[in-house]
Design an enzyme around this catalytic site. Structure first.
Site, PDB file in Angstrom:
ATOM      1  N   LYS A 178     -14.855  66.779 -21.244  1.00 42.98           N
ATOM      2  CA  LYS A 178     -13.488  66.561 -21.725  1.00 42.98           C
ATOM      3  C   LYS A 178     -13.207  65.066 -21.798  1.00 42.98           C
ATOM      4  CE  LYS A 178      -9.210  66.039 -20.063  1.00 42.98           C
ATOM      5  NZ  LYS A 178      -8.630  65.404 -21.226  1.00 42.98           N
ATOM      6  N   GLY A 231     -11.889  58.150 -13.597  1.00 42.15           N
ATOM      7  CA  GLY A 231     -10.457  58.085 -13.891  1.00 42.15           C
ATOM      8  C   GLY A 231      -9.701  57.539 -12.693  1.00 42.15           C
ATOM      9  N   THR A 233      -7.486  57.275  -9.138  1.00 40.00           N
ATOM     10  CA  THR A 233      -7.725  57.767  -7.780  1.00 40.00           C
ATOM     11  C   THR A 233      -6.902  59.029  -7.494  1.00 40.00           C
ATOM     12  OG1 THR A 233      -8.359  55.593  -7.021  1.00 40.00           O
ATOM     13  CG2 THR A 233      -7.561  57.103  -5.331  1.00 40.00           C
ATOM     14  N   THR A 235      -5.938  61.347  -9.641  1.00 41.00           N
ATOM     15  CA  THR A 235      -6.601  62.479 -10.319  1.00 41.00           C
ATOM     16  C   THR A 235      -7.876  62.853  -9.564  1.00 41.00           C
ATOM     17  OG1 THR A 235      -5.842  61.442 -12.365  1.00 41.00           O
ATOM     18  CG2 THR A 235      -7.274  63.352 -12.597  1.00 41.00           C
ATOM     19  N   GLU A 253     -15.724  58.393  -9.875  1.00 44.87           N
ATOM     20  CA  GLU A 253     -15.630  56.951 -10.131  1.00 44.87           C
ATOM     21  C   GLU A 253     -14.162  56.654 -10.388  1.00 44.87           C
ATOM     22  OE1 GLU A 253     -18.160  55.111  -9.694  1.00 44.87           O
ATOM     23  OE2 GLU A 253     -19.663  56.670  -9.606  1.00 44.87           O
ATOM     24  N   CYS A 287     -12.034  49.060 -15.448  1.00 40.02           N
ATOM     25  CA  CYS A 287     -11.928  49.297 -14.013  1.00 40.02           C
ATOM     26  C   CYS A 287     -12.511  48.129 -13.217  1.00 40.02           C
ATOM     27  CB  CYS A 287     -12.631  50.593 -13.647  1.00 40.02           C
ATOM     28  SG  CYS A 287     -14.326  50.642 -14.241  1.00 40.02           S
ATOM     29  N   GLU A 389      -3.079  49.568  -8.340  1.00 39.73           N
ATOM     30  CA  GLU A 389      -3.804  49.261  -9.583  1.00 39.73           C
ATOM     31  C   GLU A 389      -2.811  49.228 -10.745  1.00 39.73           C
ATOM     32  OE1 GLU A 389      -6.384  52.276 -11.293  1.00 39.73           O
ATOM     33  OE2 GLU A 389      -7.892  50.755 -11.696  1.00 39.73           O
TER      34      GLU A 389
END
Ligand code: NDP
Length: 485
Positions: A178, A231, A233, A235, A253, A287, A389
């Site tokens: 996805k 994605g 943190t 999620t 990640e 990131c 972030e």
């Protein structure tokens, strides 16, 4: 929603198909704010169909020879590179990133991902251990897991999507993937390429749609043996909550709040040029971008004025124009999030040294989502601006006087993805890299990537490592076979 807009389709069982719901989500070009295509609003039925097709394809695919699997991957890689111009335009339009960046980084790397794992799988080996005194030999079988789920973000759409899919397929798994609903276009093109090269039906399935529906249904389904996720943190936590009780393999990640530590003995010019990139490349939406810049007090003022001067030279605007260094922020919501963090920084007592505003762009991009590169000073480590972030073109500056202080600042958040260290002192390098809490550390460089190396974060930045043989280990189950003779 205009129905005459081009519709993206799911790729299930080797075919491009509309979503079960027949419903679509608007796909917006960030540089203009215009809806230019429609994304399938897929549901649990589409996910189940994709998983079923992947289950069906697994037995055959896992028994395809490694050479043949590698050949498929190499052919996909060649096709991606053949279509470099076209795919770069698509990626830039969908994401808002400068076309020149998509052309020099995103698409070449997507091609390289397939090419790299086509080669890596040929060198992936297993071990044997002999117990001579007991006439016994152990050997390790490394077998593919089955159906694996791959979920990726919007910032490097095809680059990160293929970074997961290529090793999973190389290792003999079948995949239900996805892409982010915010940047689905290049994944749709990948599906077309897979059809073009004759990838067997069901080996790769791509389901578009919302994270909390498509993503969660992939994670939740018992037939999916592992999840590779990149994605945010939050999620990642949600995915772990669902997958951990089912004992699925998980590679997460996640986000970062990366420090740049700059000592007074560094190569100043190289450091400045690289720090401009590590701060603002892809509008700061990588990131690995360094968002907290710590500078030794002896060069702090010199750094500050040169960094502001170089930042002021960056052009921002239409991603199609070669002269522009920064394109659009990926979405209106994300632009508002970044903007709210700049307001927060001011409320927390920060001084905006540069930027902090949404620049007015004329012409084609007048309704696009743009944010100036922003430099903030005067905030301590404990404030939210330095803890959370932001994922935009926003950096904070702070001075330090000792190595210990630099380390304390660098390690002072819950994140631990990457760090950049600038110094010519090799002893200091060795001392510090042992102490810096980050999975990826660059010394006198940034974003130099060897795909054989382990890639991933510590602390809230994730669990597991991608890249090289590490990820092939992740995508295989080990069985030890002990034979006495
Ligand atoms: P999100 O976590 O919002 O989304 C990532 C993916 O997960 C998307 O495909 C999203 O779908 C999907 N998703 C959302 N909710 C769920 C759910 N409940 N279950 C399953 N899947 C779900 O991240 P962003 O797309 O906003 O990406 C930015 C983040 O990614 C930043 O935090 C950044 O640091 C991180 N990142 C980390 C990298 C690393 O290597 N460590 C590399 C690149 C980015 P949808 O988009 O449709 O909502």
């Amino acid at each position: 929603m205009a129905n005459d807009l081009p519709k993206i389709m799911n790729y299930i069982n080797g075919e491009l198909v509309p979503p079960n719901s027949k419903k679509y989500i608007d796909n917006i070009e960030p540089a203009t704010g215009n809806t230019y295509s429609l994304i399938p609003d897929s549901d649990v039925i589409d996910v189940k169909n994709a998983i079923k097709s992947a289950e069906k394809a697994f037995k055959k695919w896992s028994n395809v020879s490694i050479e043949k699997r590698a050949e498929y991957l190499e052919t996909i890689s060649l096709k991606l590179l053949e279509k470099l111009e076209y795919l770069s335009k698509i990626e830039s339009k969908d994401n808002g990133k400068p076309l020149k960046l998509a052309k020099s980084v995103d698409i070449p790397r997507a091609g390289k991902n397939f090419n790299f794992f086509a080669s890596a799988i040929k060198h992936f080996h297993s071990e044997s251990h002999e117990m001579v005194d007991q006439n016994n030999l152990n050997f390790t079988l490394k077998q593919p897991l089955g159906v694996v789920g791959a979920i990726s973000p919007w910032n490097l759409p095809l680059y990160l999507f293929t970074w997961k899919i290529a090793p999973a397929l190389a290792a003999g798994n079948t995949v239900v993937a996805k892409p982010s609903e915010i940047t689905p276009m290049s994944a749709f093109e990948l599906a077309k390429i897979c059809i073009e090269v004759g990838l067997p039906k069901g080996v790769l399935n791509i389901v578009h749609g919302r994270g909390n529906i498509v993503g969660e249904n992939i994670v939740n389904n018992d037939a999916v043996k592992a999840i590779t996720f990149t994605g945010g943190t939050i999620t990642g936590k949600r995915i772990a909550e669902i997958a951990a009780p089912k004992f699925k393999k998980l590679s997460l990640e996640l986000g970062g709040k990366n420090p740049n530590i700059i000592f007074d003995d560094c190569d100043f010019d190289k450091m400045i040029q690289t720090t401009i990139k590590s701060s603002f490349a892809n509008q700061g939406q990588i990131c690995l971008c360094g968002s907290r810049i710590y500078v030794h007090e002896n060069i702090y003022e010199k750094f500050k004025s040169k960094f502001i001067e170089e930042t002021s030279k960056l052009n921002i605007g239409d991603p199609n124009l070669e002269d522009n260094d920064l394109g659009a922020i990926v979405s209106k919501e994300h632009l508002e999030k970044i903007s709210s963090y700049i307001n927060l920084a001011k409320n927390e007592g920060g001084t905006i040294l540069f930027g902090g505003n949404k620049p007015k762009i004329e012409g084609r991009c007048k309704n696009g989502y743009f944010m100036s590169p922003t430099i903030i000073e005067g905030l301590g480590i404990d404030c939210r601006t330095n803890q959370e972030e932001i994922f935009g073109p926003v950096v904070t500056l702070q001075k330090f006087s000792t190595e210990e202080e630099a380390l304390e600042l660098a390690n002072g958040t819950n994140y631990g993805l990457s760090a950049t260290l600038w110094t010519q002192d090799i002893s200091r390098v060795h001392r510090m890299v042992k102490e810096i809490q980050a999975g990826v550390i660059w010394v006198n460089a940034w974003m130099v990537r060897d795909l054989r190396t382990p890639f991933g974060g510590m602390k809230d930045s994730g669990v597991g490592r991608e890249g090289g043989f590490e990820v092939l280990e992740f995508f295989t189950e080990k069985k030890n076979v002990s034979i006495s003779y």
